[in-house]
Write a protein that holds these residues in place. Structure first.
Motif, PDB file in Angstrom:
ATOM      1  N   ARG A   1       1.836   9.896   7.330  1.00 57.09           N
ATOM      2  CA  ARG A   1       2.616  10.347   8.475  1.00 57.09           C
ATOM      3  C   ARG A   1       1.772  10.443   9.742  1.00 57.09           C
ATOM      4  NH1 ARG A   1       5.640  15.888   7.639  1.00 57.09           N
ATOM      5  NH2 ARG A   1       3.483  16.591   7.558  1.00 57.09           N
ATOM      6  N   ASN A   2       2.280   9.817  10.778  1.00 59.61           N
ATOM      7  CA  ASN A   2       1.665   9.827  12.112  1.00 59.61           C
ATOM      8  C   ASN A   2       0.333   9.080  12.196  1.00 59.61           C
ATOM      9  OD1 ASN A   2       3.786  11.408  13.127  1.00 59.61           O
ATOM     10  ND2 ASN A   2       2.753  13.286  12.482  1.00 59.61           N
ATOM     11  N   ASN A   3      -0.016   8.357  11.140  1.00 60.57           N
ATOM     12  CA  ASN A   3      -1.311   7.681  11.105  1.00 60.57           C
ATOM     13  C   ASN A   3      -1.183   6.173  11.235  1.00 60.57           C
ATOM     14  OD1 ASN A   3      -2.471  10.147  10.720  1.00 60.57           O
ATOM     15  ND2 ASN A   3      -2.982   9.839   8.567  1.00 60.57           N
ATOM     16  N   ALA A   4      -2.181   5.589  11.859  1.00 62.69           N
ATOM     17  CA  ALA A   4      -2.292   4.135  11.877  1.00 62.69           C
ATOM     18  C   ALA A   4      -2.771   3.643  10.511  1.00 62.69           C
ATOM     19  CB  ALA A   4      -3.274   3.702  12.952  1.00 62.69           C
ATOM     20  N   MET A   5      -2.490   2.396  10.233  1.00 65.09           N
ATOM     21  CA  MET A   5      -2.884   1.811   8.953  1.00 65.09           C
ATOM     22  C   MET A   5      -3.594   0.487   9.182  1.00 65.09           C
ATOM     23  SD  MET A   5      -0.530   0.762   5.654  1.00 65.09           S
ATOM     24  CE  MET A   5      -0.477   2.433   4.958  1.00 65.09           C
TER      25      MET A   5
ATOM     26  N   SER B   1       2.784  -4.833   8.352  1.00 64.64           N
ATOM     27  CA  SER B   1       3.994  -4.063   8.633  1.00 64.64           C
ATOM     28  C   SER B   1       3.981  -2.816   7.766  1.00 64.64           C
ATOM     29  CB  SER B   1       5.253  -4.887   8.349  1.00 64.64           C
ATOM     30  OG  SER B   1       5.324  -5.224   6.967  1.00 64.64           O
ATOM     31  N   ARG B   2       4.917  -1.935   8.009  1.00 68.26           N
ATOM     32  CA  ARG B   2       5.068  -0.792   7.091  1.00 68.26           C
ATOM     33  C   ARG B   2       6.475  -0.253   7.177  1.00 68.26           C
ATOM     34  NH1 ARG B   2       5.895   1.255  11.245  1.00 68.26           N
ATOM     35  NH2 ARG B   2       4.820   2.852  12.447  1.00 68.26           N
ATOM     36  N   ASP B   3       6.881   0.383   6.084  1.00 67.22           N
ATOM     37  CA  ASP B   3       8.206   0.988   5.966  1.00 67.22           C
ATOM     38  C   ASP B   3       8.000   2.493   5.925  1.00 67.22           C
ATOM     39  OD1 ASP B   3      10.628   2.043   5.078  1.00 67.22           O
ATOM     40  OD2 ASP B   3      11.100   0.259   3.900  1.00 67.22           O
ATOM     41  N   THR B   4       8.359   3.179   6.992  1.00 64.22           N
ATOM     42  CA  THR B   4       8.101   4.617   7.053  1.00 64.22           C
ATOM     43  C   THR B   4       8.983   5.392   6.074  1.00 64.22           C
ATOM     44  OG1 THR B   4       9.663   4.809   8.875  1.00 64.22           O
ATOM     45  CG2 THR B   4       7.339   4.537   9.442  1.00 64.22           C
ATOM     46  N   THR B   5      10.137   4.852   5.708  1.00 69.61           N
ATOM     47  CA  THR B   5      10.997   5.560   4.762  1.00 69.61           C
ATOM     48  C   THR B   5      10.424   5.526   3.352  1.00 69.61           C
ATOM     49  OG1 THR B   5      12.337   3.609   4.269  1.00 69.61           O
ATOM     50  CG2 THR B   5      13.028   4.971   6.125  1.00 69.61           C
ATOM     51  N   LYS B   6       9.622   4.512   3.068  1.00 68.15           N
ATOM     52  CA  LYS B   6       9.020   4.381   1.746  1.00 68.15           C
ATOM     53  C   LYS B   6       7.548   4.800   1.735  1.00 68.15           C
ATOM     54  CE  LYS B   6      12.013   0.556   0.334  1.00 68.15           C
ATOM     55  NZ  LYS B   6      12.059  -0.859  -0.128  1.00 68.15           N
TER      56      LYS B   6
ATOM     57  N   CYS C   1       0.857  -1.181   0.000  1.00 66.08           N
ATOM     58  CA  CYS C   1       0.000   0.000   0.000  1.00 66.08           C
ATOM     59  C   CYS C   1       0.893   1.231   0.000  1.00 66.08           C
ATOM     60  CB  CYS C   1      -0.916  -0.015   1.213  1.00 66.08           C
ATOM     61  SG  CYS C   1      -1.930   1.472   1.383  1.00 66.08           S
ATOM     62  N   ALA C   2       0.995   1.890  -1.134  1.00 63.63           N
ATOM     63  CA  ALA C   2       1.787   3.102  -1.244  1.00 63.63           C
ATOM     64  C   ALA C   2       0.927   4.296  -0.856  1.00 63.63           C
ATOM     65  CB  ALA C   2       2.302   3.267  -2.671  1.00 63.63           C
ATOM     66  N   ALA C   3       1.458   5.135   0.037  1.00 61.76           N
ATOM     67  CA  ALA C   3       0.660   6.228   0.592  1.00 61.76           C
ATOM     68  C   ALA C   3       1.305   7.580   0.357  1.00 61.76           C
ATOM     69  CB  ALA C   3       0.479   6.007   2.093  1.00 61.76           C
ATOM     70  N   SER C   4       0.467   8.580   0.221  1.00 65.76           N
ATOM     71  CA  SER C   4       0.973   9.951   0.173  1.00 65.76           C
ATOM     72  C   SER C   4       1.403  10.372   1.563  1.00 65.76           C
ATOM     73  CB  SER C   4      -0.101  10.903  -0.357  1.00 65.76           C
ATOM     74  OG  SER C   4      -1.164  11.008   0.589  1.00 65.76           O
TER      75      SER C   4
ATOM     76  N   SER D   1      -0.453   0.313  14.537  1.00 66.07           N
ATOM     77  CA  SER D   1      -0.366   1.681  15.024  1.00 66.07           C
ATOM     78  C   SER D   1       0.784   2.405  14.342  1.00 66.07           C
ATOM     79  CB  SER D   1      -0.146   1.680  16.543  1.00 66.07           C
ATOM     80  OG  SER D   1       1.100   1.064  16.855  1.00 66.07           O
ATOM     81  N   TRP D   2       0.806   3.741  14.484  1.00 63.65           N
ATOM     82  CA  TRP D   2       1.874   4.492  13.855  1.00 63.65           C
ATOM     83  C   TRP D   2       3.247   4.069  14.391  1.00 63.65           C
ATOM     84  CZ3 TRP D   2       3.803   6.780  10.024  1.00 63.65           C
ATOM     85  CH2 TRP D   2       4.941   7.593  10.156  1.00 63.65           C
ATOM     86  N   SER D   3       3.332   3.793  15.667  1.00 62.14           N
ATOM     87  CA  SER D   3       4.616   3.400  16.255  1.00 62.14           C
ATOM     88  C   SER D   3       5.034   2.003  15.819  1.00 62.14           C
ATOM     89  CB  SER D   3       4.530   3.444  17.783  1.00 62.14           C
ATOM     90  OG  SER D   3       3.678   2.410  18.251  1.00 62.14           O
ATOM     91  N   GLY D   4       4.060   1.223  15.351  1.00 69.32           N
ATOM     92  CA  GLY D   4       4.355  -0.154  14.982  1.00 69.32           C
ATOM     93  C   GLY D   4       4.326  -1.111  16.159  1.00 69.32           C
TER      94      GLY D   4
END
Length: 121
Positions: free
Chosen positions: A30-34, A71-76, A22-25, A52-55
């Protein structure tokens, strides 16, 4: 302009795996849960996983526990849903979503169009 775009869906045999992305703007990431949801034909939308945003806080529906990993990659600015041991009942359009808040629990305001997952028996 789409703010959430899913990819990675497809056709797989039962027992197989898929990794959804899931690619996000920046604005909706930023700062949001997914979270991830799915909707099968003729059924209500089902919430299946969240982070959660913190993971640090994760949630899975009972049918996903032990099979799905969020999971998520905050850099991407990209979220992922790894799905293993897929079953025919997992067949659905899978969508990602974010909410304006760090905790995963709550109303999700931003949604992607979804990607089709089809599991053959």
């Amino acid at each position: 302009q789409a703010q959430l775009v899913e990819s990675g869906g497809g056709l797989v045999q039962a027992g197989g795996s898929l990794r959804l992305s899931c690619a996000a703007s920046l604005r909706v990431f930023r700062n949001n849960a997914m979270g991830w949801c799915r909707r099968a034909p003729g059924k209500e939308r089902e919430f299946i996983a969240a982070i959660s945003w913190s993971g640090e806080s994760l949630w899975y529906t009972d049918s996903g526990k032990g099979r799905f990993t969020i999971s998520r990659d905050t850099t991407k600015r990209t979220g992922y849903l790894q799905m293993n041991n897929l079953r025919p009942e997992d067949t659905a359009v899978h969508s990602c979503a974010t909410r304006d808040g760090a905790r995963w629990r709550g109303l999700y305001e931003h949604w992607g169009p979804g990607t089709q997952v089809t599991v053959s028996s």
